[in-house]
Structures are given as structure tokens and as C-alpha cells.
Write a protein that holds these residues in place. Structure first.
Motif, PDB file in Angstrom:
ATOM      1  N   GLU A   4       0.826  -1.209   0.000  1.00  0.00           N
ATOM      2  CA  GLU A   4       0.000   0.000   0.000  1.00  0.00           C
ATOM      3  C   GLU A   4       0.860   1.259   0.000  1.00  0.00           C
ATOM      4  OE1 GLU A   4      -3.891   1.884   0.125  1.00  0.00           O
ATOM      5  OE2 GLU A   4      -3.070  -0.037  -0.522  1.00  0.00           O
ATOM      6  N   LEU A   5       1.989   1.223   0.664  1.00  0.00           N
ATOM      7  CA  LEU A   5       2.901   2.370   0.639  1.00  0.00           C
ATOM      8  C   LEU A   5       3.384   2.623  -0.787  1.00  0.00           C
ATOM      9  CD1 LEU A   5       4.652   4.570   1.837  1.00  0.00           C
ATOM     10  CD2 LEU A   5       6.261   2.805   2.615  1.00  0.00           C
ATOM     11  N   GLU A   6       3.755   1.562  -1.500  1.00  0.00           N
ATOM     12  CA  GLU A   6       4.201   1.720  -2.888  1.00  0.00           C
ATOM     13  C   GLU A   6       3.055   2.195  -3.781  1.00  0.00           C
ATOM     14  OE1 GLU A   6       7.168   1.676  -3.910  1.00  0.00           O
ATOM     15  OE2 GLU A   6       8.197   0.759  -2.212  1.00  0.00           O
ATOM     16  N   THR A   7       1.849   1.692  -3.531  1.00  0.00           N
ATOM     17  CA  THR A   7       0.685   2.098  -4.323  1.00  0.00           C
ATOM     18  C   THR A   7       0.399   3.583  -4.154  1.00  0.00           C
ATOM     19  OG1 THR A   7      -0.354  -0.093  -4.320  1.00  0.00           O
ATOM     20  CG2 THR A   7      -1.824   1.801  -4.545  1.00  0.00           C
ATOM     21  N   LEU A   8       0.453   4.060  -2.914  1.00  0.00           N
ATOM     22  CA  LEU A   8       0.159   5.466  -2.663  1.00  0.00           C
ATOM     23  C   LEU A   8       1.294   6.379  -3.126  1.00  0.00           C
ATOM     24  CD1 LEU A   8      -1.581   4.913   0.749  1.00  0.00           C
ATOM     25  CD2 LEU A   8      -2.662   5.848  -1.307  1.00  0.00           C
ATOM     26  N   ALA A   9       2.535   5.888  -3.057  1.00  0.00           N
ATOM     27  CA  ALA A   9       3.657   6.649  -3.628  1.00  0.00           C
ATOM     28  C   ALA A   9       3.490   6.763  -5.141  1.00  0.00           C
ATOM     29  CB  ALA A   9       4.981   5.966  -3.287  1.00  0.00           C
ATOM     30  N   LEU A  10       3.041   5.670  -5.762  1.00  0.00           N
ATOM     31  CA  LEU A  10       2.730   5.701  -7.191  1.00  0.00           C
ATOM     32  C   LEU A  10       1.681   6.763  -7.477  1.00  0.00           C
ATOM     33  CD1 LEU A  10       2.157   4.696 -10.119  1.00  0.00           C
ATOM     34  CD2 LEU A  10       0.871   2.792  -9.096  1.00  0.00           C
ATOM     35  N   ALA A  11       0.593   6.773  -6.697  1.00  0.00           N
ATOM     36  CA  ALA A  11      -0.474   7.751  -6.919  1.00  0.00           C
ATOM     37  C   ALA A  11       0.034   9.178  -6.760  1.00  0.00           C
ATOM     38  CB  ALA A  11      -1.626   7.486  -5.946  1.00  0.00           C
ATOM     39  N   ALA A  12       0.866   9.406  -5.754  1.00  0.00           N
ATOM     40  CA  ALA A  12       1.378  10.753  -5.501  1.00  0.00           C
ATOM     41  C   ALA A  12       2.245  11.251  -6.654  1.00  0.00           C
ATOM     42  CB  ALA A  12       2.169  10.768  -4.195  1.00  0.00           C
ATOM     43  N   HIS A  13       3.209  10.440  -7.071  1.00  0.00           N
ATOM     44  CA  HIS A  13       4.097  10.861  -8.165  1.00  0.00           C
ATOM     45  C   HIS A  13       3.367  10.923  -9.504  1.00  0.00           C
ATOM     46  CE1 HIS A  13       7.863  11.227  -6.034  1.00  0.00           C
ATOM     47  NE2 HIS A  13       7.604  10.108  -5.383  1.00  0.00           N
ATOM     48  N   PHE A  14       2.381  10.064  -9.675  1.00  0.00           N
ATOM     49  CA  PHE A  14       1.572  10.088 -10.890  1.00  0.00           C
ATOM     50  C   PHE A  14       0.866  11.432 -11.020  1.00  0.00           C
ATOM     51  CE2 PHE A  14      -2.365   9.236 -13.205  1.00  0.00           C
ATOM     52  CZ  PHE A  14      -1.912   8.516 -14.305  1.00  0.00           C
ATOM     53  N   ARG A  15       0.295  11.895  -9.918  1.00  0.00           N
ATOM     54  CA  ARG A  15      -0.435  13.168  -9.958  1.00  0.00           C
ATOM     55  C   ARG A  15       0.511  14.357 -10.106  1.00  0.00           C
ATOM     56  NH1 ARG A  15      -3.631   9.962  -6.440  1.00  0.00           N
ATOM     57  NH2 ARG A  15      -5.738   9.746  -7.273  1.00  0.00           N
ATOM     58  N   LEU A  16       1.745  14.201  -9.647  1.00  0.00           N
ATOM     59  CA  LEU A  16       2.736  15.269  -9.833  1.00  0.00           C
ATOM     60  C   LEU A  16       3.269  15.303 -11.261  1.00  0.00           C
ATOM     61  CD1 LEU A  16       4.880  14.899  -6.568  1.00  0.00           C
ATOM     62  CD2 LEU A  16       3.358  16.816  -7.133  1.00  0.00           C
ATOM     63  N   GLY A  17       3.021  14.246 -12.022  1.00  0.00           N
ATOM     64  CA  GLY A  17       3.581  14.151 -13.364  1.00  0.00           C
ATOM     65  C   GLY A  17       5.002  13.634 -13.370  1.00  0.00           C
ATOM     66  N   ASN A  18       5.455  13.076 -12.229  1.00  0.00           N
ATOM     67  CA  ASN A  18       6.788  12.456 -12.158  1.00  0.00           C
ATOM     68  C   ASN A  18       6.675  11.011 -12.641  1.00  0.00           C
ATOM     69  OD1 ASN A  18       7.733  14.820 -10.987  1.00  0.00           O
ATOM     70  ND2 ASN A  18       7.545  14.055  -8.894  1.00  0.00           N
TER      71      ASN A  18
END
Length: 330
Positions: A220-234
């Protein structure tokens, strides 16, 4: 769907206890609570496999009512009554989550209000955390980041997060996903750093609720890190976290695997890897794409981005033909 109000349930219990000539009530015990907990495990399993289907939402709401009905059906210790309220809150929080996952936000808000009331009566801090954390996710999906941050703060400030760092980890990670909506890269990095630190401090031997399964091993930590960077455009960072999450997610968690695969495909597309992105997106199982509102929403977004990136190309034609296969089964 069978509906009842919390106030109505309490009034019924009081009336039953004072009715003249009423038969001696049966004794409600922890064995009744244990049966409800087994049903809750089944709801969590259905959620992992199928995601936000209306049937799961309805079943969870019915089970919440069954837990409250037990309050009316006999005598019990305060410990048992608190456990019944906690079970009802847990089921109602699962109904809330299924509605969020299915993008039925009005339903989700209704479930949230009753879940919050039940959780307060139960005194169960873990279920309080789950409800407020879900509220943060709901507002994030609704595009209301300030409300999401406020709801996440309620969850993160519960005493439970100081007793068990794994809950703190989840709270920080969900905050990071919301901060990504605001484009605040520095805040995202701080939140993810706090989440990672809390994860490393957490005792793996502690018993935790079944809904924390994906948090325990870091998925879940990796999933939410994915979501965060995805929304940043990283997108490069997002792709890295996507691969890590997919490696950690258990096979039965088909909904989460489909969502993260769809995000991975979009992250690859954002880096210009069009053919790879299409191949990745086509790995999302057709039945999940057809029946899960959030996955379908993501894949439609992928198609829109693809059309804008490579209009009129054979890549667009390939994706359009593939998407038609799951849209026709929806």
C-alpha cells in the motif's frame, strides 16, 4: 437495500428491554461477534477480488444492520455491545469503501455518516482510523483536496498512530497521495519520507485488522507513492513505484493490480513509450475493466491521453479495438 438508523436501533433495544411480560432475553456473547468478524473477512476478500461493485456495498450494509439487530435481540456485557457496534461500523465502512471505489459518492457519504456514529459509540480507534482515512480518499477522488487533507488529519491525529507506526505509515502515505493533487512536490516527498520511516519502525508481529493486509508488506505504501508521483507528473518515479507495488500485491488483490497496471501504462505513455504503454494497459483483465468503475475511468483517461499524444496512429487504432472488447461487456 435494508436501511435503519442508529437512533432507531437504540430506541428499539430500549423498548424491548422494558416491554411488559417480555420473555427473558437470550445472552449475546463473543461467539456472535466472532461470526460477524468471519463475515467481515469475506467482505474484505470480495473487495480485494472484485472492487467497488454495488453488490458488495449492499451486502456490507445489510451485515451492518445485522450487527445492530443483535443489540436488540438479547442481553450482553458492555464489551460485547461495544464489539457489536465496532462490527457494524466496520461493515458500514466497507459499504462506504465499495461506493467510493465504484464512484457512487452520494452513497459513500451516506455510509460514512452512519459509520462515523457507530465507530464513536464503539470506541474502536482502528475502525475510526479506517473511516476517516476512507473519507480522505473519497474527497481525493472527488477532486476536493482540502477536504481530503482535513479528513486525513483526523485519522493521522488519532492516538492509535502513536501506538502503532503502521497506522501512521498509512496516514502519511494517503496524505502524500492527496498532496500530489496540489502539485506540492516538497510536501509529497516529506510525507512519503515520514511514511517510510514509520513503516520501518512498525512491529511486524503485532496483530492488526484484516483490512491492513496490503499495508503490512509495503504494497500500500508503494501504491500510494505511485499515486502521488503520478499526480505530480513524475512519471519515471511513478513507474518505479508501480513495478514495486505490483511485485508486492498478492495475486487475489485483482482490483489493486488492475488500478496500478492502468497507472503504470499511463506513466509509460507520459514518458513517450507508446507501444510499451499499450501493451501494459492491455494486461488489465477484460472483466475488471468492464465491471470496475474506477479502472474503467482510468483506462478511458489512458485512451484520451493516447489519442492526444498520437492522433491517427496505428497505436490509437490498436487501443481503440482492444477497448471495444471490454466496453461491450460492461
Amino acid at each position: 437495500m435494508k436501511r435503519r438508523t442508529l437512533v432507531g436501533g437504540i430506541a428499539a433495544a430500549a423498548a424491548a428491554a422494558t416491554a411488559p411480560g417480555a420473555a427473558a432475553p437470550r445472552r449475546i456473547g463473543m461467539s456472535d461477534v466472532d461470526r460477524l468478524r468471519k463475515r467481515f473477512v469475506q467482505i474484505i476478500s470480495s473487495d480485494h477480488h472484485h472492487g467497488g461493485r454495488l453488490g458488495i456495498e449492499q451486502q456490507a450494509a445489510v451485515l451492518a444492520d445485522e450487527a445492530l439487530d443483535l443489540q436488540d435481540s438479547g442481553s450482553a456485557t458492555q464489551r460485547v455491545r461495544n464489539s457489536l457496534y465496532a462490527s457494524a461500523a466496520a461493515f458500514r465502512s466497507s459499504a462506504m469503501w465499495a461506493a467510493i471505489d465504484g464512484r457512487r459518492f452520494d452513497n459513500a457519504k451516506t455510509h460514512m455518516r452512519e459509520a462515523q456514529a457507530l465507530a464513536e459509540i464503539s470506541g474502536d480507534s482502528a475502525i475510526k482510523f479506517r473511516i476517516w482515512s476512507h473519507a480522505g480518499t473519497m474527497y481525493r477522488h472527488m477532486g476536493r483536496p482540502e477536504d481530503a487533507l482535513a479528513a486525513n488529519d483526523v485519522a493521522r491525529n488519532l492516538r492509535l498512530t502513536r501506538r502503532d507506526p503502521l497506522f501512521a505509515c498509512l496516514g502519511h502515505a494517503r496524505q502524500a497521495a492527496t498532496l500530489g493533487l496540489l502539485g506540492d512536490t516538497a510536501a509529497v516527498q516529506r510525507a512519503l519520507g515520514c511514511a517510510q520511516d514509520a513503516f520501518e519502525r512498525a512491529d511486524p508481529a503485532l496483530a492488526r485488522p484484516v483490512w491492513m493486509t496490503a499495508v503490512r508488506n509495503g504494497a500500500e505504501l508503494e501504491t500510494l507513492a505511485l499515486a502521488a508521483h503520478f499526480r505530480l507528473g513524475n512519471f519515471e518515479r511513478a513507474e518505479t513505484h508501480a513495478h514495486r507495488s505490483l511485485a508486492l500485491l498478492r495475486p487475489q488483490m485483482r482490483r489493486d493490480r488492475a488500478i496500478n497496471t492502468a497507472r503504470l501504462a499511463t506513466a509509460q505513455l507520459g514518458q513517450g513509450d507508446t507501444e510499451l504503454a499499450i501493451a501494459t494497459a492491455m494486461k488489465v483483465p477484460t472483466d475488471v475493466a468492464a465491471q470496475h468503475a474506477r479502472v474503467a475511468h482510468m483506462l478511458r483517461g489512458f485512451g484520451t491521453t493516447l489519442c492526444a499524444t498520437a492522433p491517427g496512429s496505428t497505436a490509437v487504432q490498436t487501443w481503440t479495438e482492444h477497448a471495444a472488447t471490454w466496453r461491450t461487456t460492461a
